[in-house]
Design a protein around this motif. Sequence first.
Motif, short mmCIF file in Angstrom:
data_model
loop_
_atom_site.label_atom_id
_atom_site.label_comp_id
_atom_site.label_asym_id
_atom_site.label_seq_id
_atom_site.Cartn_x
_atom_site.Cartn_y
_atom_site.Cartn_z
N GLY A 128 17.66 4.82 -5.15
CA GLY A 128 17.16 6.16 -5.41
C GLY A 128 16.26 6.26 -6.62
N LYS A 129 15.97 5.16 -7.30
CA LYS A 129 15.09 5.21 -8.46
C LYS A 129 13.66 5.07 -8.00
CE LYS A 129 18.45 3.18 -11.58
NZ LYS A 129 18.78 2.05 -12.42
N ALA A 130 12.77 5.85 -8.58
CA ALA A 130 11.35 5.75 -8.26
C ALA A 130 10.84 4.39 -8.73
CB ALA A 130 10.58 6.87 -8.92
N GLU A 131 10.04 3.73 -7.89
CA GLU A 131 9.56 2.41 -8.24
C GLU A 131 8.33 2.45 -9.13
OE1 GLU A 131 7.75 -1.14 -5.69
OE2 GLU A 131 9.83 -0.67 -5.28
N SER A 132 7.52 3.47 -8.99
CA SER A 132 6.33 3.56 -9.83
C SER A 132 6.11 5.01 -10.23
CB SER A 132 5.11 3.04 -9.07
OG SER A 132 4.76 3.96 -8.05
N ALA A 133 5.17 5.22 -11.11
CA ALA A 133 4.91 6.57 -11.61
C ALA A 133 4.37 7.47 -10.51
CB ALA A 133 3.94 6.51 -12.78
N GLU A 158 0.84 -1.21 0.00
CA GLU A 158 0.00 0.00 0.00
C GLU A 158 0.87 1.26 0.00
OE1 GLU A 158 -3.04 0.21 3.03
OE2 GLU A 158 -3.52 -1.92 2.74
N TYR A 159 1.94 1.25 0.81
CA TYR A 159 2.82 2.40 0.87
C TYR A 159 3.44 2.69 -0.49
CZ TYR A 159 7.09 5.03 1.35
OH TYR A 159 8.10 5.95 1.14
N ARG A 160 3.94 1.65 -1.14
CA ARG A 160 4.58 1.82 -2.45
C ARG A 160 3.63 2.40 -3.49
NH1 ARG A 160 7.93 -3.85 -2.39
NH2 ARG A 160 9.65 -3.11 -1.12
N GLN A 161 2.35 2.11 -3.36
CA GLN A 161 1.37 2.61 -4.31
C GLN A 161 0.77 3.95 -3.90
OE1 GLN A 161 -1.33 -0.72 -4.47
NE2 GLN A 161 -0.03 -1.88 -5.85
N SER A 162 1.01 4.37 -2.67
CA SER A 162 0.34 5.54 -2.12
C SER A 162 0.89 6.88 -2.60
CB SER A 162 0.39 5.52 -0.59
OG SER A 162 1.69 5.85 -0.13
N GLY A 163 2.21 6.94 -2.85
CA GLY A 163 2.82 8.22 -3.20
C GLY A 163 3.07 9.10 -1.98
N GLU A 165 5.48 7.61 -7.41
CA GLU A 165 6.54 8.04 -6.50
C GLU A 165 7.33 9.18 -7.12
OE1 GLU A 165 8.95 5.08 -4.62
OE2 GLU A 165 7.36 3.60 -4.82
N LYS A 166 7.79 10.06 -6.27
CA LYS A 166 8.57 11.19 -6.74
C LYS A 166 10.02 10.76 -6.94
CE LYS A 166 5.59 14.37 -4.35
NZ LYS A 166 5.39 15.16 -3.19
N PRO A 167 10.67 11.25 -8.00
CA PRO A 167 12.08 10.93 -8.18
C PRO A 167 12.91 11.54 -7.06
CG PRO A 167 11.32 12.43 -9.90
CD PRO A 167 10.14 12.07 -9.05
N SER A 168 14.06 10.96 -6.81
CA SER A 168 14.89 11.38 -5.68
C SER A 168 15.53 12.74 -5.86
CB SER A 168 16.00 10.36 -5.44
OG SER A 168 16.92 10.40 -6.52
N GLY A 169 15.72 13.18 -7.10
CA GLY A 169 16.39 14.45 -7.34
C GLY A 169 17.88 14.31 -7.54
N PHE A 170 18.41 13.10 -7.38
CA PHE A 170 19.83 12.87 -7.62
C PHE A 170 20.09 12.70 -9.11
CE2 PHE A 170 19.54 11.62 -3.18
CZ PHE A 170 20.67 12.21 -2.67
N ILE A 171 21.22 13.19 -9.55
CA ILE A 171 21.63 13.07 -10.94
C ILE A 171 22.92 12.27 -10.97
CG2 ILE A 171 22.35 14.32 -13.00
CD1 ILE A 171 20.73 16.70 -11.91
N PRO A 172 22.95 11.17 -11.74
CA PRO A 172 24.18 10.39 -11.78
C PRO A 172 25.32 11.17 -12.43
CG PRO A 172 22.46 9.38 -13.14
CD PRO A 172 21.91 10.62 -12.54
N VAL A 173 26.52 11.01 -11.90
CA VAL A 173 27.70 11.68 -12.43
C VAL A 173 28.74 10.62 -12.74
CG1 VAL A 173 29.57 13.30 -11.91
CG2 VAL A 173 27.26 13.76 -11.08
N SER A 174 29.29 10.66 -13.95
CA SER A 174 30.36 9.73 -14.32
C SER A 174 31.69 10.48 -14.23
CB SER A 174 30.16 9.23 -15.74
OG SER A 174 28.96 8.51 -15.82
N THR A 175 32.71 9.77 -13.81
CA THR A 175 34.04 10.38 -13.71
C THR A 175 35.04 9.55 -14.50
OG1 THR A 175 34.60 9.16 -11.72
CG2 THR A 175 33.57 11.30 -11.41
N THR A 176 36.12 10.17 -14.84
CA THR A 176 37.23 9.47 -15.47
C THR A 176 38.44 9.65 -14.56
OG1 THR A 176 37.82 11.45 -16.73
CG2 THR A 176 36.36 9.87 -17.80
N LYS A 177 39.48 8.93 -14.84
CA LYS A 177 40.70 9.09 -14.03
C LYS A 177 41.22 10.51 -14.22
CE LYS A 177 42.16 4.37 -13.77
NZ LYS A 177 43.28 3.46 -13.81
N PRO A 178 41.76 11.10 -13.16
CA PRO A 178 42.29 12.45 -13.26
C PRO A 178 43.41 12.53 -14.31
CG PRO A 178 42.41 11.65 -11.00
CD PRO A 178 41.92 10.53 -11.85
#
Length: 97
Positions: free
Chosen positions: A51-56, A16-21, A58-71
């Motif tokens: 951090g991924k929203a499970e259903s439509a 119920e929680y997962r579907q409630s929003g 739910e609100k997204p977490s607001g995090f943005i993935p960042v990729s890095t390379t070696k310095p």
Amino acid sequence: MSKTTNYKRMERLVKEYRQSGQGQAAFAQAHGITESKLYYWLRKLGEPTCGKAESATEKPSGFIPVSTTKPASAKATSMIIRIGEGITIEIPVSCLR
């Protein structure tokens, strides 16, 4: 309440929680359980933690993935992120993949 009955009740409430929003605090209060109990059962029953929203609903977490390379320089010791004025995040290179 037997363990099986409690498990089935909490399984139903988690669904119920997962579907409630709703947020955890509001949902827990509305259903007469503590927020920590809801949190425990979410983890026990496999709530995603990435951090991924499970259903439509739910609100997204607001995090943005960042990729890095070696310095580019072997002398680099950290990655510095500046956000606006006065906010600086410093991440040691040893923490980067």
